[in-house]
Motif scaffolding. Structure first.
Motif, PDB file in Angstrom:
ATOM      1  N   TRP A 132       3.811   0.590   5.021  1.00  0.00           N
ATOM      2  CA  TRP A 132       3.041  -0.611   5.337  1.00  0.00           C
ATOM      3  C   TRP A 132       2.635  -1.393   4.097  1.00  0.00           C
ATOM      4  N   THR A 133       2.348  -0.673   2.991  1.00  0.00           N
ATOM      5  CA  THR A 133       1.806  -1.339   1.796  1.00  0.00           C
ATOM      6  C   THR A 133       2.751  -1.324   0.606  1.00  0.00           C
ATOM      7  N   GLY A 134       3.775  -0.479   0.634  1.00  0.00           N
ATOM      8  CA  GLY A 134       4.642  -0.327  -0.534  1.00  0.00           C
ATOM      9  C   GLY A 134       4.050   0.584  -1.590  1.00  0.00           C
TER      10      GLY A 134
ATOM     11  N   VAL B  52      -4.193  -0.608   0.273  1.00  0.00           N
ATOM     12  CA  VAL B  52      -4.189  -1.924   0.923  1.00  0.00           C
ATOM     13  C   VAL B  52      -4.768  -2.993  -0.005  1.00  0.00           C
TER      14      VAL B  52
ATOM     15  N   SER C 195      -2.070  -3.758  -2.813  1.00  0.00           N
ATOM     16  CA  SER C 195      -0.933  -4.477  -2.215  1.00  0.00           C
ATOM     17  C   SER C 195      -1.353  -5.769  -1.518  1.00  0.00           C
ATOM     18  N   LYS C 196      -2.672  -6.008  -1.410  1.00  0.00           N
ATOM     19  CA  LYS C 196      -3.206  -7.172  -0.704  1.00  0.00           C
ATOM     20  C   LYS C 196      -2.668  -7.253   0.719  1.00  0.00           C
ATOM     21  N   ASN C 197      -2.619  -6.082   1.361  1.00  0.00           N
ATOM     22  CA  ASN C 197      -2.055  -5.964   2.697  1.00  0.00           C
ATOM     23  C   ASN C 197      -3.177  -6.100   3.727  1.00  0.00           C
ATOM     24  N   SER C 198      -3.550  -7.330   4.004  1.00  0.00           N
ATOM     25  CA  SER C 198      -4.727  -7.581   4.843  1.00  0.00           C
ATOM     26  C   SER C 198      -4.555  -7.050   6.259  1.00  0.00           C
ATOM     27  N   ARG C 199      -3.321  -6.901   6.722  1.00  0.00           N
ATOM     28  CA  ARG C 199      -3.096  -6.412   8.082  1.00  0.00           C
ATOM     29  C   ARG C 199      -3.641  -5.001   8.273  1.00  0.00           C
ATOM     30  N   ASN C 200      -3.752  -4.241   7.170  1.00  0.00           N
ATOM     31  CA  ASN C 200      -4.147  -2.837   7.277  1.00  0.00           C
ATOM     32  C   ASN C 200      -5.523  -2.538   6.692  1.00  0.00           C
ATOM     33  N   TYR C 201      -6.357  -3.557   6.510  1.00  0.00           N
ATOM     34  CA  TYR C 201      -7.695  -3.318   5.979  1.00  0.00           C
ATOM     35  C   TYR C 201      -8.547  -2.459   6.916  1.00  0.00           C
TER      36      TYR C 201
END
Length: 402
Positions: free
Chosen positions: A95-97, A150, A153-159
């Protein structure tokens, strides 16, 4: 004398069959590269042992966290939440790399988990507090690791994922502190709050991965994402947790009823008949729909309908979470170790044994002369299901990818 030339004899040398490739040696480095490897094995092993202790030798459970309180705790936080933790730490890498937890940090998490399991069995007050500290550290370590992944990676979908893990830690702490106080009704209230947090995690993870798995496996299948109803379900479960802790039964009924209804609507929209021939898929559908049914039962119970007290709990936890788990730990383990995404007789047997265990346990809720026998057979089927999983997957999970 004949002058006909003599042809040389041709000798055909048949090549020997190539020797089968020897499996790679077990590797600690590989074992600790992703959380599913050690924690799938740890969680399923513990679920097998914990049910054997609870059903066959309950007299041994004399620790400060003993009896029913120990059983409920170990099934929810020791088994179900542990598998969810492992899945989130593993899926988080996709999800985040960024791999949230590996190597020494994962090893530390495993040590904390083992300390908690042993500590809650020991008949000493100090062992209880040590186990509690270790278990809360386990979940908070996972929350912190996921938060870092998260955020970087700035992966806001998984905060929401680190918040969910922190929620498991918070409800766990409330449950354990209440267990020492001896207030049974308050204890069950806080257990139910933890159950709904876990339901929220399972529903949202299922919403994300089940359609993805299905569309990859069934040619031409297109399924809706339903992101808007996902937010509604998130809100409903959150209200459910708060209202349970606050002791507002009608609000709990409305929130859990909405969350359960949405789960069943999702299952219908995912075209269950299209996956009926694929065991890796239908087992997930069965588990997900059972969570929805269990939430509806809980809603009816909080609304005042007279249902057996443990029916919603076992429908959500056993028919829902445990059935989803046996499907998820096989499907994801096959995928992450490079095996074909297909079931063999052993995997299918483990699925059917789990379903038999669920059916017998739910039947045993009704108090009859056969209740004790049903419980013992259900436990045997449960143990056999998980033993088959461990027998087949342990060699895969301790070795490098195929």
């Amino acid at each position: 004398m004949s002058t006909t030339p003599v042809r040389p004899t041709t000798i055909l040398i048949q090549p020997k069959d190539a020797a089968p490739k020897a499996p790679a040696a077990p590797s600690m480095k590989v074992f600790l590269e992703l959380a599913f490897r050690p924690l799938y094995l740890a969680g399923t092993s513990w679920a097998l042992v914990a049910i054997a202790l609870w059903i066959y030798t309950p007299g041994l459970l004399t620790a400060p966290l003993g009896g029913l309180a120990w059983h409920a705790h170990e099934m929810l936080w020791g088994f179900i939440a542990t598998i969810a933790f492992a899945f989130m730490m593993t899926a988080g890498a996709n999800w985040t790399g960024i791999t949230p937890m590996a190597g020494k940090v994962l090893a530390l998490a495993c040590v904390l988990w083992v300390v908690a399991r042993i500590g809650f069995l020991l008949p000493f007050e100090a062992a209880f507090w040590l186990a509690m500290a270790a278990e809360l550290s386990f979940f908070l370590l996972g929350s912190g690791a996921m938060l870092r992944a998260v955020a970087v990676s700035k992966n806001s979908r998984n905060y929401a994922m680190p918040v969910f893990l922190a929620g498991l830690a918070a409800t766990d702490a409330l449950y354990l502190l209440t267990a020492r106080g001896g207030d049974y009704l308050l204890l069950m209230q806080r257990f139910n709050a933890g159950l709904v947090v876990m339901a929220l995690i399972a529903l949202l993870i299922g919403r994300r991965v089940i359609p993805f798995f299905a569309m990859r496996a069934v040619h031409g299948l297109t399924l809706p994402t339903q992101m808007k109803t996902g937010w509604v379900q998130l809100g409903a479960c959150t209200v459910g947790v708060v209202s349970l802790l606050a002791g507002i039964p009608m609000l709990s009924a409305a929130a859990l009823g909405l969350a359960g209804t949405l789960a069943l609507v999702q299952i219908i929209s995912w075209k269950p008949l299209a996956v009926r021939g694929n065991a890796l898929l239908w087992i997930l559908y069965v588990g997900y729909s059972s969570i929805g049914i269990g939430l509806l039962m809980a809603a009816l119970q909080y609304a005042g309908v007279d249902l057996p007290r443990v029916l919603p709990v076992h429908t959500i936890a056993m028919a829902g979470f445990s059935v989803m788990i046996i499907g998820m730990v096989t499907r994801t383990a096959l995928g992450h170790t490079g095996r074909p995404l297909a079931t063999d007789r052993t995997i299918r047997a483990s699925y059917w044994l789990m379903l038999i265990a669920v059916a017998l346990r739910l039947t045993a809720i009704a108090a009859t002369p056969a209740t004790a026998t049903l419980l013992h057979i259900a436990a045997a089927a449960w143990i056999a299901s998980l033993a088959l999983y461990l027998w087949q997957f342990t060699p895969m999970l301790i070795r490098p990818r195929n």
